[in-house]
Design a protein around this motif. Structure first.
Motif, short mmCIF file in Angstrom:
data_model
loop_
_atom_site.label_atom_id
_atom_site.label_comp_id
_atom_site.label_asym_id
_atom_site.label_seq_id
_atom_site.Cartn_x
_atom_site.Cartn_y
_atom_site.Cartn_z
N PHE A 34 2.84 4.82 -21.60
CA PHE A 34 1.51 5.44 -21.44
C PHE A 34 0.39 4.39 -21.44
CE2 PHE A 34 4.21 8.44 -23.86
CZ PHE A 34 4.38 9.40 -22.87
N GLY A 35 0.73 3.14 -21.09
CA GLY A 35 -0.27 2.08 -21.01
C GLY A 35 -0.62 1.44 -22.34
N PRO A 59 -2.90 2.59 -29.60
CA PRO A 59 -3.91 2.95 -28.61
C PRO A 59 -5.16 2.07 -28.65
CG PRO A 59 -3.92 4.52 -30.41
CD PRO A 59 -2.78 3.58 -30.66
N VAL A 60 -5.42 1.46 -29.80
CA VAL A 60 -6.61 0.61 -29.96
C VAL A 60 -6.17 -0.64 -30.73
CG1 VAL A 60 -8.92 0.42 -30.96
CG2 VAL A 60 -8.13 2.63 -30.07
N HIS A 61 -6.53 -1.80 -30.21
CA HIS A 61 -6.19 -3.05 -30.88
C HIS A 61 -7.09 -4.16 -30.36
CE1 HIS A 61 -3.85 -2.62 -27.22
NE2 HIS A 61 -3.95 -3.92 -27.10
N ASP A 62 -7.32 -5.13 -31.21
CA ASP A 62 -8.09 -6.31 -30.81
C ASP A 62 -7.60 -7.49 -31.64
OD1 ASP A 62 -9.44 -6.13 -33.34
OD2 ASP A 62 -10.99 -4.86 -32.47
N ALA A 121 -8.71 8.57 -25.28
CA ALA A 121 -8.86 7.95 -23.95
C ALA A 121 -7.61 7.16 -23.59
CB ALA A 121 -10.10 7.05 -23.92
N ALA A 122 -6.97 6.54 -24.60
CA ALA A 122 -5.75 5.76 -24.35
C ALA A 122 -4.56 6.67 -24.08
CB ALA A 122 -5.46 4.85 -25.54
N TYR A 123 -4.49 7.82 -24.78
CA TYR A 123 -3.38 8.75 -24.60
C TYR A 123 -3.82 10.14 -25.02
CZ TYR A 123 1.17 10.99 -25.20
OH TYR A 123 2.23 11.86 -25.13
N LYS A 124 -3.97 11.01 -24.04
CA LYS A 124 -4.46 12.38 -24.30
C LYS A 124 -3.50 13.19 -25.17
CE LYS A 124 -7.27 12.76 -20.10
NZ LYS A 124 -7.88 11.53 -20.39
#
Length: 146
Positions: A34-35, A59-62, A121-124
């Protein structure tokens, strides 16, 4: 056999299959479902004290943190990895091929409110998981350590 035994067995089989496919393909297949990048999370068992690991997506990382969602597919129970992190918040994870030490914590309500739109937004599918359960799905912030 109750419904949880079957459900949990299916989840463990899926995780084992994912591990096998990643290993055999040299981390090329299923590396970004899923990206989202796959994260291998290494925790300490809350009851056993033994090392545990599982594959999740982030889904979120930095460069400072990796965010995980304790959705368990919308189940009414928290995933074991989340319960392990609550007991032993110092853990390790592998992301983009690098093994990193992390300190994990549950996002505050304010942090979750900021992160949730990015997560969706990353995965509904995460929104659907939240609709399936009355449990407030925790968002976990894994702060990367040097």
């Amino acid at each position: 056999m109750n419904k949880y035994t079957l459900k949990d067995g299916g989840a463990k089989l899926m995780n084992l299959s994912h591990r096998l496919i990643l290993t055999v393909s040299g981390n090329r297949l299923l590396a970004k479902p899923f990206g989202m990048p796959v994260v291998e999370l290494h925790t300490t068992g809350r009851k056993s004290g033994l090392p545990r690991s599982c594959y999740l997506t982030s889904p979120v990382h930095d460069s400072e943190r990796v965010v995980l969602v304790a959705s368990k597919g919308g189940d009414d129970r928290h995933p074991d990895w989340y319960r392990n992190l609550r007991s032993h918040p110092d853990a390790e994870l592998v992301i983009h091929g690098l093994r990193r030490k992390v300190h994990a914590r549950t996002a505050t309500p304010q942090e979750k409110a900021e992160l949730w739109p990015q997560i969706i937004a990353a995965y509904k599918g995460y929104a659907n998981y939240q609709q399936r359960t009355t449990r407030d799905i925790p968002v976990v912030i894994c702060e990367l350590r040097s």
